[in-house]
Design a protein around this motif. Sequence first.
Motif, PDB file in Angstrom:
ATOM      1  N   TYR A  77     -23.458 -22.839 -16.893  1.00  0.00           N
ATOM      2  CA  TYR A  77     -24.558 -22.144 -15.711  1.00  0.00           C
ATOM      3  C   TYR A  77     -24.926 -22.340 -15.095  1.00  0.00           C
ATOM      4  CZ  TYR A  77     -20.448 -19.280 -18.102  1.00  0.00           C
ATOM      5  OH  TYR A  77     -19.070 -18.839 -18.931  1.00  0.00           O
ATOM      6  N   GLU A  78     -26.128 -23.422 -15.806  1.00  0.00           N
ATOM      7  CA  GLU A  78     -27.754 -23.341 -14.531  1.00  0.00           C
ATOM      8  C   GLU A  78     -27.356 -23.723 -13.849  1.00  0.00           C
ATOM      9  OE1 GLU A  78     -31.343 -25.818 -15.800  1.00  0.00           O
ATOM     10  OE2 GLU A  78     -30.525 -24.552 -17.549  1.00  0.00           O
ATOM     11  N   ARG A  79     -26.614 -25.239 -13.934  1.00  0.00           N
ATOM     12  CA  ARG A  79     -26.025 -26.115 -12.852  1.00  0.00           C
ATOM     13  C   ARG A  79     -25.372 -25.629 -11.794  1.00  0.00           C
ATOM     14  NH1 ARG A  79     -22.873 -31.396 -13.089  1.00  0.00           N
ATOM     15  NH2 ARG A  79     -22.911 -32.025 -10.591  1.00  0.00           N
ATOM     16  N   VAL A  80     -24.469 -24.478 -11.989  1.00  0.00           N
ATOM     17  CA  VAL A  80     -23.566 -23.161 -11.109  1.00  0.00           C
ATOM     18  C   VAL A  80     -24.393 -22.722  -9.919  1.00  0.00           C
ATOM     19  CG1 VAL A  80     -22.413 -21.634 -10.917  1.00  0.00           C
ATOM     20  CG2 VAL A  80     -21.372 -24.092 -12.303  1.00  0.00           C
ATOM     21  N   TYR A  81     -25.714 -22.277 -11.059  1.00  0.00           N
ATOM     22  CA  TYR A  81     -26.354 -21.719 -10.187  1.00  0.00           C
ATOM     23  C   TYR A  81     -27.285 -22.288  -9.240  1.00  0.00           C
ATOM     24  CZ  TYR A  81     -31.129 -18.907  -9.231  1.00  0.00           C
ATOM     25  OH  TYR A  81     -31.828 -18.175  -8.525  1.00  0.00           O
ATOM     26  N   ARG A  82     -27.897 -23.791  -9.607  1.00  0.00           N
ATOM     27  CA  ARG A  82     -28.483 -24.506  -8.475  1.00  0.00           C
ATOM     28  C   ARG A  82     -27.414 -24.655  -7.633  1.00  0.00           C
ATOM     29  NH1 ARG A  82     -29.983 -28.052 -13.190  1.00  0.00           N
ATOM     30  NH2 ARG A  82     -28.650 -29.017 -12.926  1.00  0.00           N
ATOM     31  N   GLU A  83     -26.171 -25.240  -7.857  1.00  0.00           N
ATOM     32  CA  GLU A  83     -25.394 -25.748  -6.686  1.00  0.00           C
ATOM     33  C   GLU A  83     -25.403 -24.757  -5.816  1.00  0.00           C
ATOM     34  OE1 GLU A  83     -23.954 -28.288  -5.700  1.00  0.00           O
ATOM     35  OE2 GLU A  83     -25.034 -29.579  -7.300  1.00  0.00           O
ATOM     36  N   LEU A  84     -26.047 -23.094  -6.053  1.00  0.00           N
ATOM     37  CA  LEU A  84     -25.304 -21.944  -5.271  1.00  0.00           C
ATOM     38  C   LEU A  84     -26.252 -22.079  -4.758  1.00  0.00           C
ATOM     39  CD1 LEU A  84     -23.451 -19.419  -7.801  1.00  0.00           C
ATOM     40  CD2 LEU A  84     -22.515 -19.930  -5.784  1.00  0.00           C
ATOM     41  N   GLU A  85     -27.073 -21.815  -4.842  1.00  0.00           N
ATOM     42  CA  GLU A  85     -28.800 -21.604  -4.667  1.00  0.00           C
ATOM     43  C   GLU A  85     -28.779 -23.188  -3.164  1.00  0.00           C
ATOM     44  OE1 GLU A  85     -31.027 -19.373  -4.112  1.00  0.00           O
ATOM     45  OE2 GLU A  85     -29.066 -18.621  -5.706  1.00  0.00           O
ATOM     46  N   ARG A  86     -28.662 -24.457  -3.745  1.00  0.00           N
ATOM     47  CA  ARG A  86     -27.715 -24.897  -2.714  1.00  0.00           C
ATOM     48  C   ARG A  86     -27.867 -25.449  -1.258  1.00  0.00           C
ATOM     49  NH1 ARG A  86     -26.536 -31.129  -2.028  1.00  0.00           N
ATOM     50  NH2 ARG A  86     -25.096 -29.905  -4.177  1.00  0.00           N
ATOM     51  N   ALA A  87     -26.331 -24.471  -1.844  1.00  0.00           N
ATOM     52  CA  ALA A  87     -25.022 -24.389  -1.012  1.00  0.00           C
ATOM     53  C   ALA A  87     -25.517 -22.851   0.354  1.00  0.00           C
ATOM     54  CB  ALA A  87     -23.939 -23.550  -1.687  1.00  0.00           C
ATOM     55  N   LYS A  88     -26.696 -21.914  -0.441  1.00  0.00           N
ATOM     56  CA  LYS A  88     -27.702 -20.760   0.485  1.00  0.00           C
ATOM     57  C   LYS A  88     -28.572 -21.775   1.876  1.00  0.00           C
ATOM     58  CE  LYS A  88     -27.303 -17.079  -2.662  1.00  0.00           C
ATOM     59  NZ  LYS A  88     -28.264 -16.657  -3.401  1.00  0.00           N
ATOM     60  N   ALA A  89     -29.055 -22.630   0.942  1.00  0.00           N
ATOM     61  CA  ALA A  89     -29.887 -23.063   1.856  1.00  0.00           C
ATOM     62  C   ALA A  89     -29.346 -24.496   2.745  1.00  0.00           C
ATOM     63  CB  ALA A  89     -30.465 -24.262   0.501  1.00  0.00           C
ATOM     64  N   THR A  90     -28.379 -24.682   2.201  1.00  0.00           N
ATOM     65  CA  THR A  90     -27.876 -26.191   2.973  1.00  0.00           C
ATOM     66  C   THR A  90     -26.314 -25.886   4.028  1.00  0.00           C
ATOM     67  OG1 THR A  90     -26.641 -27.283   1.829  1.00  0.00           O
ATOM     68  CG2 THR A  90     -28.694 -28.018   1.788  1.00  0.00           C
ATOM     69  N   GLY A  91     -26.004 -24.966   3.645  1.00  0.00           N
ATOM     70  CA  GLY A  91     -24.209 -24.359   4.098  1.00  0.00           C
ATOM     71  C   GLY A  91     -23.123 -25.000   3.624  1.00  0.00           C
ATOM     72  N   VAL A  92     -23.254 -25.991   2.395  1.00  0.00           N
ATOM     73  CA  VAL A  92     -22.694 -26.781   2.022  1.00  0.00           C
ATOM     74  C   VAL A  92     -21.043 -25.209   1.549  1.00  0.00           C
ATOM     75  CG1 VAL A  92     -23.557 -27.673  -0.001  1.00  0.00           C
ATOM     76  CG2 VAL A  92     -22.009 -28.410   0.776  1.00  0.00           C
ATOM     77  N   HIS A  93     -19.729 -26.182   1.808  1.00  0.00           N
ATOM     78  CA  HIS A  93     -18.734 -25.315   0.757  1.00  0.00           C
ATOM     79  C   HIS A  93     -19.169 -25.839  -0.973  1.00  0.00           C
ATOM     80  CE1 HIS A  93     -16.949 -23.809   4.775  1.00  0.00           C
ATOM     81  NE2 HIS A  93     -16.985 -25.257   4.968  1.00  0.00           N
ATOM     82  N   LEU A  94     -18.511 -24.326  -1.270  1.00  0.00           N
ATOM     83  CA  LEU A  94     -18.311 -24.272  -2.561  1.00  0.00           C
ATOM     84  C   LEU A  94     -16.810 -23.929  -2.802  1.00  0.00           C
ATOM     85  CD1 LEU A  94     -21.686 -23.550  -4.130  1.00  0.00           C
ATOM     86  CD2 LEU A  94     -20.611 -26.024  -3.865  1.00  0.00           C
ATOM     87  N   THR A  95     -16.601 -24.666  -4.023  1.00  0.00           N
ATOM     88  CA  THR A  95     -15.493 -24.053  -4.405  1.00  0.00           C
ATOM     89  C   THR A  95     -14.498 -23.520  -5.829  1.00  0.00           C
ATOM     90  OG1 THR A  95     -13.828 -24.023  -1.768  1.00  0.00           O
ATOM     91  CG2 THR A  95     -12.811 -23.534  -3.957  1.00  0.00           C
ATOM     92  N   LEU A  96     -14.675 -22.593  -6.235  1.00  0.00           N
ATOM     93  CA  LEU A  96     -14.207 -23.304  -7.789  1.00  0.00           C
ATOM     94  C   LEU A  96     -12.918 -22.369  -8.304  1.00  0.00           C
ATOM     95  CD1 LEU A  96     -15.887 -22.238 -10.814  1.00  0.00           C
ATOM     96  CD2 LEU A  96     -15.699 -19.495  -9.645  1.00  0.00           C
TER      97      LEU A  96
END
Length: 117
Positions: A1-20
Amino acid sequence: YERVYRELERAKATGVHLTLCILRIDRYASLNPEEHLNRMNIATEQLINLLNSNIREFDILGQIDDDVFAVMLVGVGLEKAQLWAEKIRTEYAMTIIEAEGKRFNATISMGLANSNI
């Protein structure tokens, strides 16, 4: 869950797409864990191996519950994720599971969610 949270924060900062992608092995009488735990374990192991061979080093694979798994595809939009999920679903359905001197197939159900960050 911690890694998912970090990826979500990174996506907010960089605009990268995430798909779960959330997935679960479909329950059949032949895969009932109460009666055939060994079969379910083999089916689960084969699913994890298939997922591991089809994700990249920076994608996230995790287990949510006993038989529910999740893959976060980093930098993948919804359309490509749908193609990826269909490939996984099809390959898994064609996989032959051998246990207790019997051969059978299993299928999975999947759902996708895309970030709008």
